[in-house]
Write a protein that holds these residues in place. Sequence first.
Motif, PDB file in Angstrom:
ATOM      1  N   HIS A 164     -16.801  -2.206 -16.357  1.00 23.57           N
ATOM      2  CA  HIS A 164     -16.111  -3.307 -15.825  1.00 23.57           C
ATOM      3  C   HIS A 164     -16.561  -3.632 -14.430  1.00 23.57           C
ATOM      4  CE1 HIS A 164     -12.675  -3.576 -18.791  1.00 23.57           C
ATOM      5  NE2 HIS A 164     -13.861  -3.607 -19.436  1.00 23.57           N
ATOM      6  N   ASP A 165     -17.234  -2.593 -13.593  1.00 27.06           N
ATOM      7  CA  ASP A 165     -17.715  -3.012 -12.443  1.00 27.06           C
ATOM      8  C   ASP A 165     -18.930  -3.734 -12.500  1.00 27.06           C
ATOM      9  OD1 ASP A 165     -16.523  -2.401 -10.066  1.00 27.06           O
ATOM     10  OD2 ASP A 165     -17.459  -0.647  -9.635  1.00 27.06           O
ATOM     11  N   ASP A 166     -19.708  -3.816 -13.725  1.00 25.00           N
ATOM     12  CA  ASP A 166     -20.954  -4.312 -14.009  1.00 25.00           C
ATOM     13  C   ASP A 166     -20.997  -5.680 -14.089  1.00 25.00           C
ATOM     14  OD1 ASP A 166     -22.685  -2.109 -13.571  1.00 25.00           O
ATOM     15  OD2 ASP A 166     -22.964  -1.778 -15.911  1.00 25.00           O
ATOM     16  N   VAL A 167     -19.433  -6.256 -14.492  1.00 22.79           N
ATOM     17  CA  VAL A 167     -19.478  -7.727 -14.610  1.00 22.79           C
ATOM     18  C   VAL A 167     -19.806  -8.427 -13.395  1.00 22.79           C
ATOM     19  CG1 VAL A 167     -17.821  -9.336 -15.128  1.00 22.79           C
ATOM     20  CG2 VAL A 167     -17.723  -7.443 -16.516  1.00 22.79           C
ATOM     21  N   VAL A 168     -20.628  -9.428 -13.354  1.00 24.05           N
ATOM     22  CA  VAL A 168     -20.898 -10.238 -12.406  1.00 24.05           C
ATOM     23  C   VAL A 168     -20.444 -11.580 -12.619  1.00 24.05           C
ATOM     24  CG1 VAL A 168     -23.003  -8.981 -11.834  1.00 24.05           C
ATOM     25  CG2 VAL A 168     -23.237 -10.819 -13.761  1.00 24.05           C
ATOM     26  N   ASP A 169     -20.194 -12.365 -11.392  1.00 26.03           N
ATOM     27  CA  ASP A 169     -20.069 -13.856 -11.151  1.00 26.03           C
ATOM     28  C   ASP A 169     -21.270 -14.685 -11.099  1.00 26.03           C
ATOM     29  OD1 ASP A 169     -17.055 -14.084 -11.547  1.00 26.03           O
ATOM     30  OD2 ASP A 169     -17.021 -12.723  -9.968  1.00 26.03           O
ATOM     31  N   GLU A 170     -21.070 -15.704 -11.459  1.00 26.33           N
ATOM     32  CA  GLU A 170     -22.175 -16.797 -11.296  1.00 26.33           C
ATOM     33  C   GLU A 170     -22.622 -16.602  -9.853  1.00 26.33           C
ATOM     34  OE1 GLU A 170     -22.879 -21.293 -12.088  1.00 26.33           O
ATOM     35  OE2 GLU A 170     -20.782 -20.659 -11.555  1.00 26.33           O
ATOM     36  N   LEU A 209     -25.120 -13.775  -9.518  1.00 24.41           N
ATOM     37  CA  LEU A 209     -26.397 -14.138 -10.336  1.00 24.41           C
ATOM     38  C   LEU A 209     -27.249 -14.974  -9.449  1.00 24.41           C
ATOM     39  CD1 LEU A 209     -24.940 -14.887 -13.877  1.00 24.41           C
ATOM     40  CD2 LEU A 209     -26.502 -12.885 -13.134  1.00 24.41           C
ATOM     41  N   GLY A 229     -24.980  -8.102 -21.154  1.00 19.09           N
ATOM     42  CA  GLY A 229     -24.235  -9.178 -20.819  1.00 19.09           C
ATOM     43  C   GLY A 229     -22.774  -8.937 -20.350  1.00 19.09           C
ATOM     44  N   ASN A 230     -22.130  -9.917 -19.674  1.00 19.94           N
ATOM     45  CA  ASN A 230     -20.638  -9.462 -19.068  1.00 19.94           C
ATOM     46  C   ASN A 230     -19.900  -9.419 -20.158  1.00 19.94           C
ATOM     47  OD1 ASN A 230     -21.023 -10.011 -16.258  1.00 19.94           O
ATOM     48  ND2 ASN A 230     -20.843 -12.199 -16.448  1.00 19.94           N
ATOM     49  N   LYS A 231     -19.907  -9.912 -21.349  1.00 21.04           N
ATOM     50  CA  LYS A 231     -18.970  -9.968 -22.248  1.00 21.04           C
ATOM     51  C   LYS A 231     -18.924  -8.544 -22.997  1.00 21.04           C
ATOM     52  CE  LYS A 231     -16.072 -13.094 -24.263  1.00 21.04           C
ATOM     53  NZ  LYS A 231     -15.485 -14.288 -24.038  1.00 21.04           N
ATOM     54  N   VAL A 261     -17.346  -5.777 -20.549  1.00 19.10           N
ATOM     55  CA  VAL A 261     -15.739  -5.966 -20.673  1.00 19.10           C
ATOM     56  C   VAL A 261     -15.310  -5.244 -22.232  1.00 19.10           C
ATOM     57  CG1 VAL A 261     -13.886  -7.556 -20.630  1.00 19.10           C
ATOM     58  CG2 VAL A 261     -15.995  -8.065 -19.278  1.00 19.10           C
TER      59      VAL A 261
END
Lengths: 311, 311
Positions: free
Chosen positions: B70-76, B79, B91-93, B96
């Motif tokens: 979940h820490d790997d999830v990035v915001d625009e 990027l 990928g984010n999804k 998660v």
Amino acid sequence: MRAVNALIVERMHSPVALIPQLAGHIVAAGGKRLRPMLTLASAQLCGYEGQRHLALATCVEFIHTATLLHDDVVDESDLRRGLATANALFGNKASVLVGDFLFSRAFQLMVADGSLEVLRILSDASAIIAEGEVHQLLTSNDTTTTEEAYLEVISSKTAALFAAACRIGAVVAERPETDAEALDRFGRSLGIAFQLVDDVLDFSARQAELGKSVGDDFREGKITLPVVLAFARGNEEERTFWRRCLEDLEQRAGDLEQAIALMTKHNALEESMERARNYGRDACEALDGFADSPIKSALLEAVEFSIDRAY
Amino acid sequence: MRAVNALIVERMHSPVALIPQLAGHIVAAGGKRLRPMLTLASAQLCGYEGQRHLALATCVEFIHTATLLHDDVVDESDLRRGLATANALFGNKASVLVGDFLFSRAFQLMVADGSLEVLRILSDASAIIAEGEVHQLLTSNDTTTTEEAYLEVISSKTAALFAAACRIGAVVAERPETDAEALDRFGRSLGIAFQLVDDVLDFSARQAELGKSVGDDFREGKITLPVVLAFARGNEEERTFWRRCLEDLEQRAGDLEQAIALMTKHNALEESMERARNYGRDACEALDGFADSPIKSALLEAVEFSIDRAY
């Protein structure tokens, strides 16, 4: 439900202000509260007279809200295609972390309740939901998805929580396993019917009347039953159209209308609704063993409502 | 640990192939397995001779892995700033949802273990971790973050799971609460020391020697203790530099070197290490009540290792 709503607000509190702020945004938007209502109604149907169902209905809503928040997470490719979601307001990372908080909070509430049986039901449902969501991610943009794979996805990602929400009612009332199984079946079939109708509505003028946007699934390349049926019955030219729109995501003005026209031609929307009505009937039959009562009528009406909102 | 590693592989299995694939990627990369090792060692320190600690150590690792995913999830915005993470591959999804699966699986394992006390410890820790991660998100890019707020963040996002991992050892061994508290304190102080060293390493040549990239936190605008101390002691010109780099994220060639120079000037890295050594000493003291043994020596060595890796 008033007591559950109060608990939801109370238990989403955190000294970290963004948590109640973001969670509140989703909980307020969620609106229907169908899943916690199923827990309350199932408990009542089983003659339960205590208070435990209130906290457990709150758990069910928190797990659902966490799922919604995590569903809001988008990939770079979604952003390129201009798909905005509720998370536009807060960002991916916040959606993930607040979802995690609600999910953990749900387990804290279950631990406070103290039933290992309830913990088992909802941790099993949570694992199945996550599996279903990953499975859906894999079938996205894949026009070769079968009806069977589609049903597996919606059984996991939607129906598992409906089934668990209902089963819990029998557990708190300490009813025999046959009642728990009947309520599980009721919830599961209702959940599948509910998701089928949702998927049909995405291609329906009725959705526009309800003030919601039409064609969201189509734009994302989600493969739902109307697509599966239309693709299976389509000729080579039509399949090329579906592949361009849903696999390559090359969509032009008029494509959504063309998709709906092809679905109508192949009777795909009406047949999907027919499937929904079958599952709805199965849900109603599942309650045959329970004596008639106002709460049983309310549960049967919930099935009717879930299907009739398509019209 | 061999038995735990086997359990990790076995229990991350799912018919949805992406799940073991992605989870395996992270579990393989994670490597150190420090947290489950703490559970095993704590149980052994408490004289436990059963098998329950194996599954619970697996839970601890699954919760940690879910947090990493979940820490790997990035915001625009990330990027746009060119921050790549492990999730670039999937990928984010996917990050998660597979994280959610591991988190649910952890709770299924705890339910199978059957201890409400363990469930309470790990659901409390999970909620605190999520709160800490949201808190960290809010202090990101905020140069006015205090040392106190920083310590709150790392106590929650890192030390809470270390504390829980250790406490569980006393619980399975059915030792009195004083032992559980001692192990909790050991884990908590070790966790804070561990995170402090991590945060120092991000600005250290030692990190480059270990083959890891330097300055990741700086590029993201994360406010860690070395930054807090250097900012507090900086003159107005220096503070303008920190604000440009960490709040506005306007970074140029040479900025990271300048940041390290300012930290060195204000002794910020060395003082952060001094704090880490203090917490390390507290961790060691927490075990004073346990008789000397090879496993106690191993735990004390874990503290030493956590700090010495900075040199």
